[in-house]
Design an enzyme around this catalytic site. Structure first.
Site, PDB file in Angstrom:
ATOM      1  N   THR A 118       0.877  -1.177   0.000  1.00  0.00           N
ATOM      2  CA  THR A 118       0.000   0.000   0.000  1.00  0.00           C
ATOM      3  C   THR A 118       0.915   1.228   0.000  1.00  0.00           C
ATOM      4  O   THR A 118       2.098   1.117   0.337  1.00  0.00           O
ATOM      5  CB  THR A 118      -0.875   0.035   1.264  1.00  0.00           C
ATOM      6  OG1 THR A 118       0.003   0.070   2.394  1.00  0.00           O
ATOM      7  CG2 THR A 118      -1.756  -1.196   1.372  1.00  0.00           C
TER       8      THR A 118
ATOM      9  N   LYS B  36     -15.703  17.864   7.965  1.00  0.00           N
ATOM     10  CA  LYS B  36     -16.804  17.845   8.918  1.00  0.00           C
ATOM     11  C   LYS B  36     -17.082  19.266   9.375  1.00  0.00           C
ATOM     12  O   LYS B  36     -16.273  19.879  10.050  1.00  0.00           O
ATOM     13  CB  LYS B  36     -16.448  16.958  10.107  1.00  0.00           C
ATOM     14  CG  LYS B  36     -17.651  16.308  10.707  1.00  0.00           C
ATOM     15  CD  LYS B  36     -17.269  15.132  11.566  1.00  0.00           C
ATOM     16  CE  LYS B  36     -18.527  14.347  11.922  1.00  0.00           C
ATOM     17  NZ  LYS B  36     -18.284  13.314  12.901  1.00  0.00           N
TER      18      LYS B  36
ATOM     19  N   TRP C 169     -21.128  15.997   7.533  1.00  0.00           N
ATOM     20  CA  TRP C 169     -20.118  15.715   6.527  1.00  0.00           C
ATOM     21  C   TRP C 169     -20.404  16.430   5.209  1.00  0.00           C
ATOM     22  O   TRP C 169     -21.537  16.469   4.740  1.00  0.00           O
ATOM     23  CB  TRP C 169     -20.057  14.210   6.245  1.00  0.00           C
ATOM     24  CG  TRP C 169     -19.302  13.473   7.292  1.00  0.00           C
ATOM     25  CD1 TRP C 169     -18.539  14.004   8.303  1.00  0.00           C
ATOM     26  CD2 TRP C 169     -19.243  12.045   7.452  1.00  0.00           C
ATOM     27  NE1 TRP C 169     -17.994  12.996   9.062  1.00  0.00           N
ATOM     28  CE2 TRP C 169     -18.409  11.789   8.568  1.00  0.00           C
ATOM     29  CE3 TRP C 169     -19.780  10.960   6.759  1.00  0.00           C
ATOM     30  CZ2 TRP C 169     -18.121  10.494   9.012  1.00  0.00           C
ATOM     31  CZ3 TRP C 169     -19.491   9.684   7.198  1.00  0.00           C
ATOM     32  CH2 TRP C 169     -18.681   9.454   8.313  1.00  0.00           C
TER      33      TRP C 169
END
Ligand code: ADP
Length: 539
Positions: free
Chosen positions: A184, A436, A441
């Site tokens: 990753t 936020k 959101w």
């Protein structure tokens, strides 16, 4: 005995054997680092993979040993994929765009025994080799004529395989044995290795070919722009072996003009990559007035495909397949295609569907959950943490990094999304990029999509910045198209009737360029770092 089916493990060697036996004459075309174009077929590639397997055998490479690559998309890299995995070792593709320190860390963590590299990376190899004690040899993908003089001196790929036997008795492995390894990007903490198995790779290859996925057939000519070091080019080399489609590999030349000329010359029908590369291709096509009449489908994934991009392709008669996945998922999770019920819809309604990341492929189960882990409704409105499970999804990281990562058998993707009643999943954000504001959101992807729809915008990123009253407020960071006339107010005015009032960005910051990750995605982490000293107007 009631009778039963044959017990034949799903192995990468069986993909290679199938390709050689049933479409040995299908072509593989590569743009080389040394310059020029190389042409080969599965028959030849199969023979060369056997030759390489003999080399690995002589070196004493054992089952499960990791063998690394630092290379672009080219034929030799494909040969290595098949030779290493089919002989029982693990093909570890390393992203050469990472920082040298990260590459060293990854090679040492993987304990790579040998590393193959393209000539573009000679300097990199010289720099990192002294710090990679596990690597016994570095092998340059070239012939004796182009061999560089370097320290440590590398081995020459073509010299190594020349004269070897062109047949190899591939071992009968267990299908759950490891076949390849990908790390990753490590946006948070150190990168973690994801170990794929033969079984997960073959199942994923079947899934890549399905009509509602990438729809790969023997009639296709496929150019993966997505690098073979980015989640195995999304499984395309395996899907090509499975189907016998023609494969075109762009090497290091991923700019618009180079891609367009290769696509036109070879008659590419299907291509795949992250949005950033399509920005370059579309810009070139527009400026040069060039068309790609053979091109039918473009798979866009890795980051959200902006609507303007989908529309531009549609205007050329090219269908965009928006796809979502991740390294931990081999990578495919969802792909967006229309259902019969969408046929009679207006083009705007269809476009709104195509903007979503798509429906799950058989083999991938999805759900969204709230902070307490309760499943949220699939009503297209509720958004929560996206969880996945399936046979090509990671159960644990390489060497157990990060410990037990499953929650009741589900893997938390780190993405926030909605799922609608038809099963279409729409990513609103990565959880760490969520904005936020006042406890609610705001989707940064939605803001970016609306900004990118403005004709003067080349690229846009939405991030949250501190606000004393609302905690966070969104701002847009924008790269203008060259010579374009655009001000903060013009852009905000353009967006005004398209989004909720409280979602409107508090500011627009114009920049020369935006930071990207080693896989070509917007790097919000670096962007936030660059804007560390930024303060909202009036705050
Ligand atoms: P990284 O970006 O960390 O290098 P991956 O390539 O595995 O690693 O990225 C996976 C992530 O990319 C997903 O979790 C998601 O956040 C993002 N992503 C992938 N495809 C899409 C898409 N079509 N739309 C939005 N985000 C996407």
């Amino acid at each position: 005995m009631l009778g039963r089916m044959m017990q034949m493990p799903l192995l990468i060697s069986s993909l290679l054997r199938h390709a050689v036996r049933w479409h040995g004459d299908s072509e593989i075309v590569s743009r080389l680092v040394e310059g020029g174009i190389a042409r080969t077929t599965w028959t030849q590639l199969g023979e060369r993979a056997c030759q390489l397997a003999h080399v690995l055998n002589d070196w004493g490479v054992q089952r499960g040993d990791r063998v690394g690559t630092l290379a672009w998309n080219n034929q030799r890299h494909v040969e290595t994929y098949f030779a290493v995995s089919a002989s029982g070792a693990v093909c570890h593709t390393i992203n050469p765009r990472l920082f040298p320190d990260q590459i060293v860390w990854i090679i040492n963590d993987a304990e790579d025994t040998h590393v193959f590299f393209d000539l573009s990376f000679v300097k990199l190899v010289e720099q990192i080799a002294p710090r990679c004690p596990s690597v016994k040899s570095w092998i340059a993908y070239t012939d004796s004529e182009h061999m560089p003089v370097m320290t440590p001196q590398a081995l020459c790929y073509e010299t190594l395989i020349a004269g070897r036997q062109t047949e190899f008795d591939w071992p009968q492995l267990d299908e759950n044995e490891a076949s390849s390894l990908c790390y990753t990007s490590g946006t948070t903490g150190n990168p973690k290795g994801v170990l794929y198995s033969h079984r997960s790779t073959v199942l994923h290859a079947y899934c890549v070919c399905l009509p509602d996925t990438m729809s790969v057939s023997a009639a296709d000519c496929v150019l993966p722009v997505v690098p073979m070091f980015h989640v195995n080019a999304w499984g395309t080399p395996y899907a090509i072996a499975l189907t016998g489609a023609k494969l075109v590999l762009p090497g290091p030349a991923l700019d618009g003009p180079s891609l367009a000329s290769l696509m036109a010359d070879e008659g590419v029908t299907l291509t795949a990559g992250v949005p950033t590369v399509w920005l370059g291709l579309l810009k070139h096509l527009k400026e040069a007035g060039q068309k790609l009449p053979a091109l039918q489908r473009v798979v866009i994934g890795g980051a959200a495909a902006p609507p303007a991009m989908i529309r531009q392709f549609a205007e050329m008669g090219i269908t965009v397949r928006h796809a979502w996945g991740m390294t931990e998922m081999s990578p495919l999770g969802t792909v967006c295609t229309l259902k019969t019920k969408h046929t009679d819809m207006s083009s705007e309604a269809r476009e709104a569907v195509l903007l979503k990341q798509g429906r799950p492929i058989f083999g991938v189960d999805l759900k969204i959950v709230d902070a307490e882990g309760r499943e949220l409704p699939r009503d297209g409105k509720a958004f929560g943490d996206l969880m996945v499970r399936g046979p090509w999804i990671l159960e644990s990281y390489f060497k157990g990094a990060g410990g037990d990562v499953l929650q009741d058998g589900w893997f938390a993707t780190g993405d926030v999304s909605t799922i609608d009643p038809d099963g279409y999943m729409g990513i609103t954000d990565r959880s760490k990029d969520v904005i936020k504001s006042g406890g609610e959101w705001i989707s940064s992807i939605d803001l970016e999509n609306h900004a990118m729809a403005h004709p003067a915008v080349a690229e846009a990123a939405a991030i949250g910045v501190r606000h004393p009253k609302w905690d966070e407020r969104p701002i847009l960071v924008v790269v203008k198209k060259p010579g374009a006339d655009l001000t903060r107010d013009m852009l905000l005015e353009f967006m005004r009737d398209k989004i909720a009032k409280w979602w409107m960005p508090d500011d627009v910051v114009f920049v020369e360029d935006l930071p990207h990750t080693a896989t070509g995605k917007l790097s919000k982490k670096d962007l936030r770092e660059r804007l560390r000293d930024y303060a909202l107007p009036g705050v």
